[in-house]
Design a protein around this motif. Structure first.
Motif, PDB file in Angstrom:
ATOM      1  N   PRO A 410       0.803  -1.238   0.000  1.00  0.00           N
ATOM      2  CA  PRO A 410       0.000   0.000   0.000  1.00  0.00           C
ATOM      3  C   PRO A 410       0.831   1.281   0.000  1.00  0.00           C
ATOM      4  O   PRO A 410       0.275   2.357  -0.270  1.00  0.00           O
ATOM      5  N   PHE A 411       2.127   1.188   0.265  1.00  0.00           N
ATOM      6  CA  PHE A 411       2.970   2.383   0.253  1.00  0.00           C
ATOM      7  C   PHE A 411       3.539   2.685  -1.135  1.00  0.00           C
ATOM      8  O   PHE A 411       4.204   3.697  -1.321  1.00  0.00           O
ATOM      9  N   GLY A 419      -3.245   7.062   1.627  1.00  0.00           N
ATOM     10  CA  GLY A 419      -2.821   6.069   2.597  1.00  0.00           C
ATOM     11  C   GLY A 419      -3.992   5.374   3.264  1.00  0.00           C
ATOM     12  O   GLY A 419      -5.141   5.438   2.810  1.00  0.00           O
ATOM     13  N   THR A 420      -3.705   4.717   4.386  1.00  0.00           N
ATOM     14  CA  THR A 420      -4.712   3.953   5.120  1.00  0.00           C
ATOM     15  C   THR A 420      -4.681   4.337   6.581  1.00  0.00           C
ATOM     16  O   THR A 420      -3.838   5.127   7.025  1.00  0.00           O
ATOM     17  N   ILE A 425      -0.512   9.466  10.063  1.00  0.00           N
ATOM     18  CA  ILE A 425      -1.192  10.685   9.629  1.00  0.00           C
ATOM     19  C   ILE A 425      -2.703  10.489   9.534  1.00  0.00           C
ATOM     20  O   ILE A 425      -3.455  11.461   9.612  1.00  0.00           O
ATOM     21  N   ASN A 426      -3.173   9.246   9.365  1.00  0.00           N
ATOM     22  CA  ASN A 426      -4.605   8.964   9.244  1.00  0.00           C
ATOM     23  C   ASN A 426      -5.201   8.316  10.492  1.00  0.00           C
ATOM     24  O   ASN A 426      -6.384   7.981  10.502  1.00  0.00           O
ATOM     25  N   ARG A 478       4.461   9.054   5.921  1.00  0.00           N
ATOM     26  CA  ARG A 478       3.129   8.864   6.498  1.00  0.00           C
ATOM     27  C   ARG A 478       3.188   8.647   8.000  1.00  0.00           C
ATOM     28  O   ARG A 478       2.166   8.740   8.688  1.00  0.00           O
ATOM     29  N   ASN A 479       4.376   8.351   8.503  1.00  0.00           N
ATOM     30  CA  ASN A 479       4.566   8.231   9.952  1.00  0.00           C
ATOM     31  C   ASN A 479       5.413   9.374  10.499  1.00  0.00           C
ATOM     32  O   ASN A 479       5.872   9.322  11.639  1.00  0.00           O
ATOM     33  N   MET A 480       5.627  10.387   9.663  1.00  0.00           N
ATOM     34  CA  MET A 480       6.201  11.678  10.039  1.00  0.00           C
ATOM     35  C   MET A 480       7.584  11.576  10.668  1.00  0.00           C
ATOM     36  O   MET A 480       7.984  12.458  11.425  1.00  0.00           O
ATOM     37  N   ASP A 481       8.284  10.485  10.382  1.00  0.00           N
ATOM     38  CA  ASP A 481       9.641  10.301  10.910  1.00  0.00           C
ATOM     39  C   ASP A 481       9.685  10.397  12.432  1.00  0.00           C
ATOM     40  O   ASP A 481      10.691  10.825  13.014  1.00  0.00           O
TER      41      ASP A 481
END
Length: 703
Positions: A410-411, A419-420, A425-426, A478-481
């Motif tokens: 999915p990435f 994203g999912t 972020i979601n 998507r996990n903002m580091d």
């Protein structure tokens, strides 16, 4: 309908207890609606209490529910309505959602009283797991009320951070609403206070930007329960909005296995880059001697089915790892699932695994399930369920992180850029409006060489390695580091009959180095495919390199970045710049696409390319080319800030540019507040770290 009001003294709301839970009074009000209510009896247990604060984690468990047929109860559908507009049900919040699970974690982001409803449905055999239209044998409901105090934060105002668990330090990001930024007099004030630890201001600034950031040092905090508060205050001191986080640190100093501010894993404080097979059987340990330094999860094929693994087998696996000087991540599978759907895993049994192994010297990380986002609505485990397992693990072992591996496709850019809900972020979509990580560290797997014909990788305009590298970047973004992310690398052929050749030694090393350059904090591989094609020699070489350079690679970002002119397809070199002890290191690898298959229309890579590197500051001198062991292989002239090298396909390099690293200031280890009786001597030790390994001189001023 039956109604019953229960009051009881509960340590945790799950069997087995929690080592660091507080003693709370728990009141549960429940009602049952069922065709045979006397047979199916649902129950909700709550931790830490039925009264919580805005933003506080609330653990819900239905493990205490009963039904005469235990197997059917294990396969039952557990659906949650948290009373605040957020639900975890079959087909909600996404059409692809399955029912939630036996336990879940939730956050309430506004005050009030919220009635939580658990709907429990029992089906004949597995019908309810696979057929959305299946009719249950019995259905029953139970409710309880959660009372939430505090205040809702202003829209757009939020703290973004990793879990506080097992962290040595972390950067916390603060989102500031546009209306607040428009008034430059508004201040952001961040404070930390404990029951014993006095209030300390961590950040205090006006003229705020869209996002502010501060460093939360957890390494020297004493054992205590803490409250981290961020407030937006007007120029006259009026509080406009508040965001509060609560966390506990039940030990002094650093955790045995911790995560620092650069998202590096640290063993007793020292950066550690794990190079590890995943699901390695204990009987196959000898095959990997010298090529790996960490073992991962009890293997697929032990003496018993994977869902029957016991804590004793997990300890046996840890013991075998310790005998080889390895550490282990796991257990990965066990009878907490027994043999029901993974989402119905029993948190009380997870606690028993944790309590059996938390003090073992070979324990690296906890890991409960592989690829929870794989399988659609019938097999996926929703993030709130994963978070509930992490919650009980963290409460019983504060010294080790929790990790999970995600199905990585999915990435890839083929899928929605949105994203999912497995992305940080979601995550607010399923956690009550608050972004939350459901684990301390994340891993993802994609095999671009083997699955190059997969719809997400079969792209006429881009190569599979290019797409794979982008997926790692997307994973981080998507996990903002905020947490460590790691990746799987192909080390062998996966299926001989797929007609996609297994990787060469050079391709294994290329993938591994590309993962490092693009931010991976550990390297995983899956050893249970075509065993006779495993590239052990490549893994050994990469392990040696990580043993040599881990402290540099896992260090802070550089003050200056070395760039290059190879940035297009068929002429591409990816790099990572680091500074250490006054020198600059450049880790470089040529991104090389595989030779096109007969049905692929891709250009063939040239045998060699020439790449020029640009070093800031226009220095002259020479560049050392180092091998995996850190020894010099050769030198390259450095003239007017440039040097040039030639790369064969898949080749990697480590360049050392002596004396060119920007000097970084020393970092004083926080002293913390001290108290002393008047007239008595106050004595304490001062420590500091210096990335450049300079001699440090200490002085004190003020009074």
């Amino acid at each position: 309908m039956a109604r019953l009001y229960l009051c009881g003294n509960a340590r945790s709301g799950i069997r087995g207890g929690m080592r660091y839970s507080l003693m709370v009074w728990m009141c549960v009000l429940w009602s049952c609606i069922s065709t045979h209510a006397q047979d199916l009896s649902p129950r909700i247990d709550v931790v830490p209490s039925l009264s919580v604060e805005v933003g506080e984690a609330v653990f819900f468990s239905a493990e205490g529910s009963t039904y005469p047929n235990a197997n059917q109860l294990g396969r039952a559908r557990y659906e949650w309505d948290f009373g605040d507009g957020y639900v975890m049900k079959f087909g909600q919040p996404k059409t692809s959602s399955g029912d939630s699970g036996m336990s879940a974690l939730h956050y309430y982001m506004r005050p009030g009283s919220f009635e939580v409803t658990l709907t429990l449905s029992v089906f004949d055999a597995d019908a309810g797991l696979e057929d959305p239209n299946a009719t249950p044998i019995e259905t029953a409901q139970t409710t309880t009320t959660i009372r939430v105090s505090g205040e809702a934060p202003m829209a757009g105002f939020e703290l973004l951070h990793a879990p506080f668990h097992a962290r040595i330090a972390q950067f916390v990001r603060v989102r500031i609403p546009p209306s607040i930024r428009a008034d430059t007099s508004v201040r952001l004030v961040v404070s930390l206070v404990g029951n014993i630890y006095p209030e300390t201001i961590l950040f205090n600034r006006d003229s705020l930007q869209e996002e502010e950031q501060f460093l939360l040092e957890q390494r020297n905090l004493p054992a205590d329960s803490y409250r981290l508060t961020a407030e937006l205050r007007s120029s006259t001191g009026i509080m406009l909005s508040r965001w509060t986080e609560k966390f506990s640190k039940p030990y002094a100093g650093i955790p045995r296995v911790g995560i620092n501010e650069w998202n590096a894993f640290c063993i007793d404080g020292e950066p550690f880059f794990a190079v590890t097979p995943y699901m390695l059987n204990k009987g196959d340990f000898a095959q990997f001697e010298g090529s790996m330094n960490t073992s991962c999860v009890i293997g697929y094929y032990n003496e018993t089915p994977s869902h029957n693994h016991q804590p004793a087998q997990w300890i046996d696996y840890l013991n075998a790892s310790q005998q080889r000087g390895w550490m282990a991540q796991g257990p990965g599978r066990g009878d907490y699932r027994a043999p029901y759907p993974s989402r119905n895993s029993r948190s009380s049994r997870i606690v028993e695994f944790v309590n059996s192994g938390r003090n073992h010297p070979a324990l690296f990380q906890w890991d409960w399930l592989d690829e929870p986002n794989l399988g659609g609505r019938y097999k996926q485990v929703p993030p709130p369920v994963l978070a509930s397992w992490t919650y009980v693990t963290q409460n019983n072992d504060p010294q080790h992180p929790v990790s999970i591996n995600l199905y990585g496709y999915p990435f890839l850019p083929h899928y929605s850029a949105a994203g999912t809900y497995y992305d940080y972020i979601n995550s607010a979509d399923v956690f009550g409006g608050k972004r939350v990580f459901y684990t301390d560290a994340l891993v993802m797997d994609i095999y671009p060489l083997e699955y190059r014909r997969h719809v997400s990788l079969f792209n006429k305009d881009r190569g599979v390695i290019d797409l794979w590298v982008q997926s790692i970047n997307t994973f981080r973004d998507r996990n903002m580091d905020l947490v460590p992310v790691s990746a799987f690398v192909e080390v062998c052929d996966i299926r001989a009959n797929r007609n996609t050749p297994g990787p060469t030694q050079e391709q294994v090393l290329m993938e591994a180095w590309l993962a490092v350059i693009h931010g991976a904090k550990a390297m995983y591989c899956f050893p249970l495919f075509e065993y006779d094609t495993i590239r052990y020699e490549a893994m050994r070489e990469f392990k040696i390199a990580m043993d040599t350079y881990a402290a540099i690679i896992l260090g802070p970002p550089p003050s200056q970045t070395v760039t290059d002119n190879s940035n297009v397809r068929n002429n591409r070199v990816d790099t990572l710049t680091r500074e250490h002890a006054g020198d600059t290191y450049v880790f470089a690898v040529r991104l090389t696409e595989p030779e096109p298959l007969p049905d692929e229309i891709h250009p063939t890579e040239p045998a060699t390319i020439s790449t020029t590197f640009f070093v800031p500051g226009s220095p002259n001198g020479s560049v050392d080319v180092l091998n995996a062991s850190g020894q010099q292989d050769r030198t390259i002239p450095l003239s007017n800030g440039t040097f040039t090298d030639t790369f064969a396909q898949c080749e990697w390099r480590v360049y050392l540019i002596p004396g060119s690293g920007g000097n970084q200031p020393p970092v004083l280890v926080p002293i913390g507040p001290k108290s002393v009786t008047t007239g008595k001597k106050l004595q304490f030790e001062i420590n500091a770290d210096d990335a450049d390994e300079d001699t440090l001189n200490y002085s004190v001023s003020g009074g």
